[in-house]
Design an enzyme around this catalytic site. Structure first.
Site, PDB file in Angstrom:
ATOM      1  N   ASP A   2       0.830  -1.205   0.000  1.00 53.38           N
ATOM      2  CA  ASP A   2       0.000   0.000   0.000  1.00 53.38           C
ATOM      3  C   ASP A   2       0.868   1.260   0.000  1.00 53.38           C
ATOM      4  OD1 ASP A   2      -2.360   1.290  -0.066  1.00 53.38           O
ATOM      5  OD2 ASP A   2      -2.981   0.796   1.960  1.00 53.38           O
ATOM      6  N   ASN A   4       1.398   3.364  -3.002  1.00 51.41           N
ATOM      7  CA  ASN A   4       1.913   3.823  -4.304  1.00 51.41           C
ATOM      8  C   ASN A   4       1.301   5.168  -4.698  1.00 51.41           C
ATOM      9  OD1 ASN A   4       3.152   1.376  -4.403  1.00 51.41           O
ATOM     10  ND2 ASN A   4       1.842   0.494  -5.986  1.00 51.41           N
ATOM     11  N   GLY A   5      -0.020   5.304  -4.500  1.00 53.27           N
ATOM     12  CA  GLY A   5      -0.729   6.525  -4.901  1.00 53.27           C
ATOM     13  C   GLY A   5      -0.227   7.732  -4.129  1.00 53.27           C
ATOM     14  N   ARG A   6      -0.091   7.563  -2.799  1.00 54.19           N
ATOM     15  CA  ARG A   6       0.361   8.695  -1.966  1.00 54.19           C
ATOM     16  C   ARG A   6       1.808   9.064  -2.274  1.00 54.19           C
ATOM     17  NH1 ARG A   6      -1.096   6.019   3.397  1.00 54.19           N
ATOM     18  NH2 ARG A   6      -1.570   4.292   1.991  1.00 54.19           N
ATOM     19  N   HIS A  19       2.815   3.298  -9.130  1.00 58.23           N
ATOM     20  CA  HIS A  19       2.787   1.851  -9.353  1.00 58.23           C
ATOM     21  C   HIS A  19       4.084   1.387 -10.030  1.00 58.23           C
ATOM     22  CE1 HIS A  19      -1.182   1.763  -7.812  1.00 58.23           C
ATOM     23  NE2 HIS A  19      -1.782   2.323  -8.858  1.00 58.23           N
ATOM     24  N   LEU A 113      12.754 -19.985  -4.353  1.00 61.62           N
ATOM     25  CA  LEU A 113      11.778 -19.066  -3.740  1.00 61.62           C
ATOM     26  C   LEU A 113      10.449 -19.247  -4.443  1.00 61.62           C
ATOM     27  CD1 LEU A 113      10.924 -16.529  -2.021  1.00 61.62           C
ATOM     28  CD2 LEU A 113      11.699 -15.129  -3.948  1.00 61.62           C
ATOM     29  N   SER A 178      -7.662  -5.907   4.901  1.00 64.24           N
ATOM     30  CA  SER A 178      -8.249  -5.606   3.591  1.00 64.24           C
ATOM     31  C   SER A 178      -8.485  -6.854   2.732  1.00 64.24           C
ATOM     32  CB  SER A 178      -7.382  -4.596   2.828  1.00 64.24           C
ATOM     33  OG  SER A 178      -7.473  -3.335   3.446  1.00 64.24           O
ATOM     34  N   GLU A 189       1.901 -13.651  12.242  1.00 61.34           N
ATOM     35  CA  GLU A 189       2.274 -12.436  12.965  1.00 61.34           C
ATOM     36  C   GLU A 189       2.009 -11.249  12.041  1.00 61.34           C
ATOM     37  OE1 GLU A 189       3.231 -12.237  16.112  1.00 61.34           O
ATOM     38  OE2 GLU A 189       3.103 -14.415  16.331  1.00 61.34           O
TER      39      GLU A 189
END
Ligand code: FPP
Length: 229
Positions: A2, A4-6, A19, A113, A178, A189
């Site tokens: 969270d 990216n926009g700000r 983004h 990974l 969300s 955690e």
């Protein structure tokens, strides 16, 4: 992921600029996970609710995903990364679906990974999707209703073949799940940071892992019981 926009707004740039910067942070995080020996990384790239964003932002994100897949998959494959997409993939256009399938097929045997990218994903969707499959198995006579329990339903949930989720990181100063991995976070955690996703770097990931390492995971037992094991 969270913020990216700000991050873009603070620089007087469009959200799509944020983004793109977020994509660089994804790259850095993946490289850091490889260095630190993290075995599974799951990223929330696009939620079922993100379709409600302005059309140009959704379009820019879709383009960014296609470009990222075209550019990064060979390198990820070279690093031994297995790429998997989770979510209702059929909602995406055929080109993107085909790129996602190709990336999954190409990297399917890699083991260093496991990189899971959640797109058009929602935790409630995941639970409903698992319930639908369980109901279908019951209807076919392959599963008795009394055999439906946390273990059997859990097998139909996304990421069921992977170890339980240890650490959930949310950036951007929001204190919510969300609708991400609701079933899988039962004993995870939780770690929240004000850092905006494009600024999330190696030091940020290390801080999160160090914080996690200080936690006592009791899974319903007492501290004394945990200390004895
Ligand atoms: C949330 O920030 C971010 C998204 C909805 C998109 C995440 C996508 C990327 C990081 C791009 C790269 C991803 C891959 C897998 C190549 P926001 O837009 O809600 O930020 P805000 O809260 O500041 O408005």
């Amino acid at each position: 992921m969270d913020g990216n926009g700000r991050w873009a707004k603070a620089r007087h740039r469009p959200r799509s600029f944020g983004h793109s910067a977020g994509r660089k942070a994804v790259r850095e995080t993946v490289e850091c996970c490889l260095r630190e020996g993290v075995e599974v990384l799951t990223l929330f790239a696009f939620s079922s609710e993100n379709w409600q964003r302005p059309q140009d932002e959704v379009g820019a994100l879709m383009e960014l995903f296609v470009r990222a897949l075209d550019k990064e998959v060979d390198e990820l494959h070279g690093y031994g990364v297995r790429v998997r997409f989770i979510g209702a993939l059929q909602a995406f256009d055929e080109l993107l679906q085909q790129r996602m399938r190709a990336a999954m097929a190409k990297t399917a045997d890699n083991q260093r990974l496991q990189l899971n990218i959640a797109v058009n994903y929602g935790g409630r969707w995941d639970i409903v999707h698992a319930a639908q499959q369980a109901a279908a198995a019951v209807a076919r006579g392959e599963l008795g209703v009394e055999e439906l329990n946390e273990a059997s339903l859990g097998r139909w949930m996304s990421l069921a073949d992977l170890p339980p989720l240890d650490l959930f990181i949310r950036t951007g100063g929001e204190y919510r799940l969300s609708n991400f991995l609701l079933w899988q976070t039962a004993y995870a955690e939780l770690y929240f940071t004000d850092t905006l996703w494009p600024d999330f770097d190696q030091a940020s990931l290390r801080s999160a892992i160090e914080d996690y390492a200080r936690r006592e995971r009791r899974f319903g037992r007492t501290g004394a019981q945990v200390a004895r094991t």
